[in-house]
Design an enzyme around this catalytic site. Structure first.
Site, mmCIF file in Angstrom:
data_model
loop_
_atom_site.group_PDB
_atom_site.id
_atom_site.type_symbol
_atom_site.label_atom_id
_atom_site.label_comp_id
_atom_site.label_asym_id
_atom_site.label_seq_id
_atom_site.Cartn_x
_atom_site.Cartn_y
_atom_site.Cartn_z
ATOM 1 N N ASP A 107 0.843 -1.204 0.000
ATOM 2 C CA ASP A 107 0.000 0.000 0.000
ATOM 3 C C ASP A 107 0.876 1.253 0.000
ATOM 4 O O ASP A 107 1.988 1.255 0.544
ATOM 5 C CB ASP A 107 -0.914 0.010 1.237
ATOM 6 C CG ASP A 107 -2.205 0.780 0.997
ATOM 7 O OD1 ASP A 107 -3.286 0.135 0.954
ATOM 8 O OD2 ASP A 107 -2.139 2.019 0.836
ATOM 9 N N ASP A 125 4.073 2.259 -4.259
ATOM 10 C CA ASP A 125 3.127 2.845 -5.206
ATOM 11 C C ASP A 125 3.045 1.887 -6.393
ATOM 12 O O ASP A 125 4.028 1.725 -7.130
ATOM 13 C CB ASP A 125 3.661 4.223 -5.637
ATOM 14 C CG ASP A 125 2.750 4.891 -6.645
ATOM 15 O OD1 ASP A 125 1.817 4.237 -7.155
ATOM 16 O OD2 ASP A 125 2.987 6.081 -6.930
ATOM 17 N N ASN A 137 -5.951 -5.267 -6.072
ATOM 18 C CA ASN A 137 -7.138 -4.686 -5.449
ATOM 19 C C ASN A 137 -7.082 -3.176 -5.292
ATOM 20 O O ASN A 137 -8.116 -2.507 -5.283
ATOM 21 C CB ASN A 137 -7.326 -5.361 -4.080
ATOM 22 C CG ASN A 137 -8.317 -4.637 -3.200
ATOM 23 O OD1 ASN A 137 -9.528 -4.740 -3.413
ATOM 24 N ND2 ASN A 137 -7.827 -3.861 -2.243
ATOM 25 N N TYR A 145 -13.730 6.695 -13.819
ATOM 26 C CA TYR A 145 -13.609 5.551 -12.899
ATOM 27 C C TYR A 145 -14.213 4.310 -13.556
ATOM 28 O O TYR A 145 -13.600 3.234 -13.579
ATOM 29 C CB TYR A 145 -14.336 5.870 -11.594
ATOM 30 C CG TYR A 145 -14.355 4.738 -10.590
ATOM 31 C CD1 TYR A 145 -13.268 4.502 -9.766
ATOM 32 C CD2 TYR A 145 -15.475 3.906 -10.463
ATOM 33 C CE1 TYR A 145 -13.289 3.456 -8.833
ATOM 34 C CE2 TYR A 145 -15.503 2.875 -9.545
ATOM 35 C CZ TYR A 145 -14.408 2.652 -8.726
ATOM 36 O OH TYR A 145 -14.429 1.624 -7.813
ATOM 37 N N LYS A 197 -12.449 0.659 -14.664
ATOM 38 C CA LYS A 197 -12.903 -0.643 -14.173
ATOM 39 C C LYS A 197 -13.292 -1.564 -15.337
ATOM 40 O O LYS A 197 -13.129 -2.776 -15.261
ATOM 41 C CB LYS A 197 -14.057 -0.458 -13.176
ATOM 42 C CG LYS A 197 -13.617 0.238 -11.874
ATOM 43 C CD LYS A 197 -12.509 -0.523 -11.168
ATOM 44 C CE LYS A 197 -12.173 0.005 -9.794
ATOM 45 N NZ LYS A 197 -11.118 -0.776 -9.120
#
Ligand SMILES: NC(=O)c1ccc[n+]([C@@H]2O[C@H](COP(=O)([O-])OP(=O)(O)OC[C@H]3O[C@@H](n4cnc5c(N)ncnc54)[C@H](O)[C@@H]3O)[C@@H](O)[C@H]2O)c1
Ligand SMILES: CCCCC/C=C\C=C\[C@H](O)C/C=C\C/C=C\CCCC(=O)O
Length: 265
Positions: free
Chosen positions: A39, A67, A94, A155, A159
């Site tokens: 993370d 990153d 994720n 966004y 996806k």
């Protein structure tokens, strides 16, 4: 055959909090040998590592600040995983960011970061370091990656891109050469920090679109629920398959129609 989670090792991006952190917990509850939480958020990452080691036993969790848009940094997280756990079986691509006010960052993290994860996972690490004959990559998309999403068009586009990755890297050709199974989870709204944003759109012209969505979404689900459904996908979802999790209900499989069915005679 069911993929056994016990004694496997996982690397989870966006693992410091939210869905990624809950997925780590769900896997550890099933006897996972170890997990690397990758993370960019160091504060939450250190805390998450400490919490998991307290609950599941020392040395089960490793936090690596990284990153995922930076390939070299991301590769170092894989190398540290191998150094610590000597194997890698599960990769959760994720990490993701939302709200189109930062749309270039959405493209960087959600598309480039996820591509980095697929390349590293499929071609360099899971193929070589899985402890049995099969590894698994689970990628987090969204219901906004299966249908349009008025508040955040960019966004949604990022996806949809993940769906393309899963359908392509999830082809039998890649399974045969790597032994890595690829699945996609498409959750609807989950109670995580991703939803806690006021500055959510590209322009004031989009005002009101989120209100419509809020009325449409039946229930903002708990991350624990989605994480539990993801564990089942890791265990036995078919290669290249896409799963929707919404309203706290069991996951259901989503299929893209074959284009031939639309052909006019
Ligand atoms: N919350 C929802 O309603 C919802 C619904 C569908 C899909 N999703 C997806 O679920 C995934 C997880 O999101 P969440 O809801 O847990 O949100 P979250 O904000 O709680 O967690 C996302 C994590 O990703 C990390 N991250 C962001 N950029 C990064 C980078 N460049 N490198 C490494 N880590 C980075 C963040 O620091 C954070 O810890 C995302 O891909 C999101 O798009 C969320
Ligand atoms: C209830 C508040 C919802 C706020 C959603 C904000 C961000 C969500 C990002 C998620 O990735 C997507 C979550 C929900 C999407 C809701 C509807 C999508 C409509 C597309 C579809 O399902 O066809």
């Amino acid at each position: 055959m069911v993929f056994e989670i016990r004694n496997k090792v996982a690397l989870i991006t966006g693992g410091a909090k939210g869905l990624g952190y809950n997925f780590a917990k769900a896997l550890l509850s099933k006897g996972l040998k170890g997990v690397t939480l990758v993370d960019i958020n160091e504060n939450d990452g250190i805390l998450a590592e400490k919490e998991l080691n307290e609950i599941y036993g020392n040395d089960k969790a490793l936090f690596v600040k990284c990153d995922i848009t930076n390939y070299a940094e991301f590769e170092e997280a894989f190398q540290r995983t191998i150094k610590k756990f000597h194997q890698l079986d599960i990769l959760a691509n994720n990490a993701g960011v939302g709200f189109d006010g930062i749309w270039r960052k959405e493209i960087d993290v959600n598309i480039i970061g996820t591509i980095n994860g697929f390349i590293l996972g499929m071609d360099h690490y899971l193929n070589k370091y899985k402890s049995t004959n099969e590894g698994v990559i689970i990628a987090t998309s969204s219901t906004a990656g299966l249908g349009g999403y008025a508040p955040w068009p960019v966004y949604s586009a990022t996806k949809f891109a993940i769906t393309g990755m899963v359908k392509s890297w999830g082809c039998q050709f890649h399974y045969q050469r790597t032994g890595v199974r690829v699945v996609e989870v498409c959750p609807c709204a989950i109670a995580t920090d991703l939803l806690n944003t006021d500055a959510f759109s590209l322009s004031p012209l989009y005002e009101g679109s989120m209100e419509t969505i809020k009325n449409e979404v039946e229930q903002v689900q708990k991350p624990e629920h989605v994480a539990g459904e993801m564990v089942k996908m890791v265990e036995d979802a078919p290669n290249g398959s896409i799963w929707v999790v919404e309203a706290g209900e069991p996951a259901f499989e989503f299929s893209l129609p074959k284009r031939e069915i639309f052909k006019k005679e």
